[in-house]
Design an enzyme around this catalytic site. Structure first.
Site, short mmCIF file in Angstrom:
data_model
loop_
_atom_site.label_atom_id
_atom_site.label_comp_id
_atom_site.label_asym_id
_atom_site.label_seq_id
_atom_site.Cartn_x
_atom_site.Cartn_y
_atom_site.Cartn_z
N LYS A 139 -2.31 0.36 0.53
CA LYS A 139 -3.20 -0.79 0.66
C LYS A 139 -2.49 -2.02 0.11
O LYS A 139 -1.65 -1.85 -0.79
CB LYS A 139 -4.54 -0.58 -0.05
CG LYS A 139 -4.51 -0.03 -1.48
CD LYS A 139 -3.73 -0.69 -2.57
CE LYS A 139 -3.96 -2.10 -2.95
NZ LYS A 139 -3.07 -2.53 -4.09
N TYR A 224 -9.94 -3.83 -4.06
CA TYR A 224 -10.69 -2.71 -4.65
C TYR A 224 -12.18 -3.04 -4.72
O TYR A 224 -13.03 -2.18 -4.51
CB TYR A 224 -10.16 -2.36 -6.04
CG TYR A 224 -8.85 -1.61 -6.00
CD1 TYR A 224 -8.82 -0.23 -5.77
CD2 TYR A 224 -7.64 -2.27 -6.17
CE1 TYR A 224 -7.63 0.46 -5.71
CE2 TYR A 224 -6.44 -1.59 -6.12
CZ TYR A 224 -6.44 -0.22 -5.89
OH TYR A 224 -5.25 0.47 -5.82
P1 NDP Z 1 7.41 -2.18 -6.33
O1 NDP Z 1 7.98 -3.54 -6.30
O2 NDP Z 1 7.41 -1.44 -7.61
O3 NDP Z 1 8.19 -1.26 -5.27
C1 NDP Z 1 8.32 -1.65 -3.93
C2 NDP Z 1 9.56 -0.95 -3.36
O4 NDP Z 1 9.65 -1.31 -1.97
C3 NDP Z 1 10.88 -1.41 -3.98
O5 NDP Z 1 11.21 -0.70 -5.14
C4 NDP Z 1 11.86 -1.14 -2.85
O6 NDP Z 1 12.22 0.23 -2.87
C5 NDP Z 1 11.02 -1.34 -1.60
N1 NDP Z 1 11.32 -2.63 -0.93
C6 NDP Z 1 11.75 -2.75 0.35
N2 NDP Z 1 11.94 -4.03 0.66
C7 NDP Z 1 11.64 -4.75 -0.43
C8 NDP Z 1 11.66 -6.15 -0.72
N3 NDP Z 1 12.03 -7.05 0.21
N4 NDP Z 1 11.29 -6.56 -1.95
C9 NDP Z 1 10.89 -5.66 -2.86
N5 NDP Z 1 10.86 -4.32 -2.66
C10 NDP Z 1 11.23 -3.87 -1.45
O7 NDP Z 1 5.94 -2.30 -5.72
P2 NDP Z 1 4.76 -1.25 -5.88
O8 NDP Z 1 5.30 0.12 -5.81
O9 NDP Z 1 3.94 -1.60 -7.05
O10 NDP Z 1 3.88 -1.58 -4.57
C11 NDP Z 1 4.24 -1.11 -3.29
C12 NDP Z 1 2.98 -0.98 -2.41
O11 NDP Z 1 2.09 -0.04 -3.01
C13 NDP Z 1 2.18 -2.27 -2.24
O12 NDP Z 1 1.66 -2.33 -0.94
C14 NDP Z 1 1.07 -2.13 -3.26
O13 NDP Z 1 -0.10 -2.85 -2.91
C15 NDP Z 1 0.81 -0.64 -3.22
N6 NDP Z 1 0.26 -0.12 -4.47
C16 NDP Z 1 -0.83 0.69 -4.42
C17 NDP Z 1 -1.38 1.20 -5.56
C18 NDP Z 1 -2.55 2.13 -5.50
O14 NDP Z 1 -3.10 2.47 -6.54
N7 NDP Z 1 -2.94 2.59 -4.33
C19 NDP Z 1 -0.85 0.85 -6.88
C20 NDP Z 1 0.34 0.02 -6.82
C21 NDP Z 1 0.85 -0.45 -5.66
P3 NDP Z 1 13.70 0.71 -2.51
O15 NDP Z 1 14.56 0.12 -3.57
O16 NDP Z 1 13.61 2.17 -2.53
O17 NDP Z 1 14.01 0.16 -1.14
#
Ligand code: NDP
Length: 374
Positions: A139, A224
């Site tokens: 989401k 949420y």
């Molecule tokens: P993070 O920034 O921690 O991680 C995102 C990951 O996406 C990065 O580590 C990277 O992984 C990859 N990525 C690819 N392209 C990009 C870019 N241009 N810039 C940054 N990162 C990129 O974010 P979150 O994990 O917190 O959030 C990711 C998704 O999950 C969002 O949509 C958020 O809304 C959702 N979310 C949902 C939650 C829930 O409870 N359901 C809780 C937290 C987040 P790599 O290095 O492997 O390519």
């Protein structure tokens, strides 16, 4: 662990009660492939985006009964090395953002879980669908309803399922409130209040860049309260009004909302009043008021434990790891055609996107925006 098992037992009983055959041809095909595999019921997942939430999901999958983490898609080679070692992922199941269309030719991956910045979800999910794999997407599913609908259409055209990571739809105390409401224990529902927010840190992160986030607090945390209002009240809203307050124009640039209060009206006459913010901590609270009773939950959507009181006493359902239960339930949805109590399909995601579009419009116009969620 014991409590989680207890819940899963209950869940699988209800799965038996509600199981219907998978409807789309490709999921039936995937079933066939899976049936001939060693473990007939295991959903083999590759995670795309090895960030903070991807890491949490990977850990939670380790406790799943019918989901296995088998692959990764990442732009960071060092993370791939670490994850391969930690989870025993074979090299042939590792991809990057340029080459992951080749997952099409990998019979050992059933689904890809997209956990990247919001603005990337649409293209990535469509590519996953075109590769013939089921898509699970975090989401908000997209940055607006039009993109969300394009994702739904692409998955339909490819004959794969699209599920959104709405973990609260499987959380036991949340499901108990929904049960109480459906059983009439709260009487007629009149009012919902949702407060969702936290103080966001690092001003350089993607969440504060419109091209990657699609918006500010509303996309990230306000969703949420939107989704919660719908499952707590049990109706779809027919109008919204909204007001924005911005105290820090440097940190929260054009296209990034800091604080929005919004109201929604429902067909029965019930109303919701909600707050979404990146500027206040300890905001994770739901309140539901009916003619015969009430429910107060705090925390209401955090990772838990979810706590709550009702007019009958405290909520006391088992404490679970949300993502573990979510993934096991998603395996049942994909392979058994299970209908969850509250849907997590792409159309469910589009409804939230339509509401967010309408909230942004209401902020802009200052008026009441009608909604038709179908
Ligand atoms: P993070 O920034 O921690 O991680 C995102 C990951 O996406 C990065 O580590 C990277 O992984 C990859 N990525 C690819 N392209 C990009 C870019 N241009 N810039 C940054 N990162 C990129 O974010 P979150 O994990 O917190 O959030 C990711 C998704 O999950 C969002 O949509 C958020 O809304 C959702 N979310 C949902 C939650 C829930 O409870 N359901 C809780 C937290 C987040 P790599 O290095 O492997 O390519």
């Amino acid at each position: 662990m014991k409590t989680r098992r207890l819940f899963l037992q209950k869940a699988s009983l209800s799965a038996m009660a509600f199981a219907v055959p998978a409807l789309n041809p490709l999921s039936a095909m995937t079933n066939t492939i899976n049936t001939s595999a060693k473990n007939p019921q295991t959903l083999r997942v590759a995670i795309m985006g090895l960030g903070s939430y991807g890491t949490r999901v990977a850990e939670a999958i380790q406790d799943c009964e019918r989901v296995k983490l088998v692959g990764v898609i990442s732009g960071t080679p060092s993370k791939v090395v670490a994850w391969r070692e930690k989870y025993g992922i074979p090299e042939k199941n590792c991809y990057n953002y340029e080459n992951f269309d080749a997952v099409k030719d990998n019979p050992d991956i059933d689904a890809v879980y997209v956990i990247t910045p919001n603005g990337l979800h649409k293209d990535q999910v469509i590519r996953v669908a075109k590769a013939g794999k089921h898509a699970i997407c975090e989401k908000p599913m997209a940055v607006n309803a039009e993109d969300g609908q394009a994702m739904v259409d692409a998955c339909k055209a490819a004959g794969v399922q699209l599920l959104i990571g709405y973990r609260m739809h499987f959380e036991p105390n949340t499901l108990e409130v929904i049960r109480m409401r459906k059983a009439g224990e709260l009487g007629e529902i009149h009012f919902f209040q949702g407060l969702s927010g936290f103080v966001i840190g690092d001003p350089t992160q993607w969440r504060l860049k419109p091209e990657l986030s699609g918006g500010g607090a509303m996309m990230d945390i306000g969703i949420y309260s939107i989704n919660g209002a719908r499952y707590m009240i049990g109706e779809e809203p027919i109008w919204v009004t909204a007001q924005e307050v911005k105290t820090n124009h440097e940190k929260f640039k054009e296209g990034i909302d800091e604080t929005i209060t919004f109201q929604m009206g429902f067909p029965s006459g019930a109303i919701a009043s909600c707050l979404s913010t990146y500027n206040m901590n300890n905001l994770d609270r739901f309140y539901l008021n009916g003619s015969k009773g009430w429910v107060e939950m705090q925390p209401s959507t955090g990772y838990g434990p979810i706590k709550g009181e009702t007019h009958k006493g405290p909520l006391s359902e088992p404490i679970v790891t949300h993502q573990t239960v979510q993934m096991d339930e998603m395996a049942a949805i994909i392979f058994d055609g299970k209908e969850p109590e509250v849907s997590v399909n792409g159309e469910e995601g589009v409804r939230d996107m339509k509401i967010i579009d309408a909230i942004f419009k209401a902020v802009e116009t200052g008026g009441k925006v009608p909604l038709n969620l179908g």
